[in-house]
Design an enzyme around this catalytic site. Structure first.
Site, PDB file in Angstrom:
ATOM      1  N   CYS A   1     -33.639  95.902 -50.462  1.00 34.24           N
ATOM      2  CA  CYS A   1     -34.100  96.662 -50.043  1.00 34.24           C
ATOM      3  C   CYS A   1     -34.196  97.772 -50.920  1.00 34.24           C
ATOM      4  CB  CYS A   1     -33.658  97.207 -48.567  1.00 34.24           C
ATOM      5  SG  CYS A   1     -34.148  99.227 -48.258  1.00 34.24           S
TER       6      CYS A   1
ATOM      7  N   ASP B   1     -40.084 111.852 -55.197  1.00 32.40           N
ATOM      8  CA  ASP B   1     -40.740 110.374 -55.044  1.00 32.40           C
ATOM      9  C   ASP B   1     -41.661 110.080 -56.142  1.00 32.40           C
ATOM     10  OD1 ASP B   1     -42.707 109.075 -53.076  1.00 32.40           O
ATOM     11  OD2 ASP B   1     -43.118 109.282 -54.800  1.00 32.40           O
TER      12      ASP B   1
ATOM     13  N   HIS C   1     -29.657 101.729 -43.231  1.00 32.86           N
ATOM     14  CA  HIS C   1     -30.778 101.375 -43.377  1.00 32.86           C
ATOM     15  C   HIS C   1     -31.297 100.572 -41.826  1.00 32.86           C
ATOM     16  CE1 HIS C   1     -33.962  98.058 -45.012  1.00 32.86           C
ATOM     17  NE2 HIS C   1     -34.194  97.964 -44.034  1.00 32.86           N
TER      18      HIS C   1
ATOM     19  N   GLY D   1     -50.050 102.761 -45.148  1.00 35.65           N
ATOM     20  CA  GLY D   1     -49.378 102.802 -46.031  1.00 35.65           C
ATOM     21  C   GLY D   1     -48.306 102.853 -46.522  1.00 35.65           C
TER      22      GLY D   1
ATOM     23  N   HIS E   1     -38.145 106.775 -43.904  1.00 39.13           N
ATOM     24  CA  HIS E   1     -37.807 107.630 -45.016  1.00 39.13           C
ATOM     25  C   HIS E   1     -38.447 108.276 -44.678  1.00 39.13           C
ATOM     26  CE1 HIS E   1     -40.726 104.198 -46.390  1.00 39.13           C
ATOM     27  NE2 HIS E   1     -41.935 105.675 -47.266  1.00 39.13           N
TER      28      HIS E   1
ATOM     29  N   HIS F   1     -41.401 111.216 -45.861  1.00 40.15           N
ATOM     30  CA  HIS F   1     -42.051 112.255 -47.174  1.00 40.15           C
ATOM     31  C   HIS F   1     -42.050 113.632 -46.452  1.00 40.15           C
ATOM     32  CE1 HIS F   1     -43.730 108.873 -48.730  1.00 40.15           C
ATOM     33  NE2 HIS F   1     -43.856 108.133 -48.059  1.00 40.15           N
TER      34      HIS F   1
HETATM   35  P1  AMP Z   1     -43.812 104.630 -48.587  1.00 45.89           P
HETATM   36  O1  AMP Z   1     -45.779 104.190 -49.077  1.00 45.89           O
HETATM   37  O2  AMP Z   1     -44.471 105.261 -47.092  1.00 45.89           O
HETATM   38  O3  AMP Z   1     -43.849 103.266 -47.742  1.00 45.89           O
HETATM   39  O4  AMP Z   1     -43.348 105.271 -49.232  1.00 45.89           O
HETATM   40  C1  AMP Z   1     -42.322 104.734 -50.065  1.00 45.89           C
HETATM   41  C2  AMP Z   1     -42.853 105.466 -51.141  1.00 45.89           C
HETATM   42  O5  AMP Z   1     -42.007 105.912 -52.091  1.00 45.89           O
HETATM   43  C3  AMP Z   1     -44.135 105.947 -52.676  1.00 45.89           C
HETATM   44  O6  AMP Z   1     -44.648 107.609 -52.502  1.00 45.89           O
HETATM   45  C4  AMP Z   1     -43.104 105.381 -54.020  1.00 45.89           C
HETATM   46  O7  AMP Z   1     -43.677 106.097 -54.765  1.00 45.89           O
HETATM   47  C5  AMP Z   1     -41.892 105.602 -53.446  1.00 45.89           C
HETATM   48  N1  AMP Z   1     -40.923 105.017 -54.438  1.00 45.89           N
HETATM   49  C6  AMP Z   1     -40.898 103.689 -54.465  1.00 45.89           C
HETATM   50  N2  AMP Z   1     -39.707 103.507 -55.778  1.00 45.89           N
HETATM   51  C7  AMP Z   1     -39.610 104.627 -55.819  1.00 45.89           C
HETATM   52  C8  AMP Z   1     -38.338 105.232 -56.653  1.00 45.89           C
HETATM   53  N3  AMP Z   1     -37.317 103.465 -57.599  1.00 45.89           N
HETATM   54  N4  AMP Z   1     -38.146 105.961 -57.060  1.00 45.89           N
HETATM   55  C9  AMP Z   1     -38.263 107.186 -55.957  1.00 45.89           C
HETATM   56  N5  AMP Z   1     -39.626 107.134 -55.075  1.00 45.89           N
HETATM   57  C10 AMP Z   1     -39.671 105.892 -55.039  1.00 45.89           C
HETATM   58 ZN    ZN Z   2     -32.419  99.728 -46.786  1.00 45.74          ZN
END
Ligand code: AMP
Ligand code: ZN
Length: 117
Positions: free
Chosen positions: A9, A35, A51, A96, A103, A105
């Protein structure tokens, strides 16, 4: 098992410090970081350190932790001086979701369309 760190993860790795992130706030139970692909001038992710695969799983297994995550979104908004902001929990790949660790946003700093796309 829900709540336990998962080796595969991405966000568990950020919590463990194994992958770098621009961390903006940390509490005993949560981490907030920018992000990597921001969709607004402020785009911060607030995650529980434990988690859980998505928001509903989090709320079912650990309601107080879900509340911690929600409270942190307001703290982030205050720190970023956002009058208005949007909290998004993408749930399921069709909506998405790409990371299977709950998490929120926190999006703000520009006009936000309603209904969202
Ligand atoms: P979701 O698509 O709602 O699952 O959100 C996952 C988010 O994690 C996306 O907006 C990605 O841009 C972000 N993301 C992926 N890898 C990283 C990272 N290493 N650091 C910060 N954000 C990340
Ligand atoms: Zn996790």
């Amino acid at each position: 098992m829900t709540g336990e760190p998962q080796d595969d993860c991405l966000f568990c790795k950020i919590v463990a410090g194994q992958i770098p992130a621009t961390i903006v706030r940390e509490t005993d139970t949560t981490v907030a970081f920018r992000d990597i692909n921001p969709q607004a001038p402020t785009h911060v992710l607030v995650i529980p350190k434990a988690h859980h695969v998505d928001a509903a799983a989090l709320a079912t297994a650990a309601p107080e932790l879900a509340a911690d995550v929600l409270r942190e979104t307001q703290v982030i908004a205050d720190e970023e001086k956002l009058d208005s902001y949007r909290i998004v929990f993408n749930t399921g790949s069709g909506a998405g979701q790409t990371v299977w660790h709950a998490h929120a946003h926190v999006l703000g700093g520009r006009g936000l369309q309603w209904p969202p796309g």
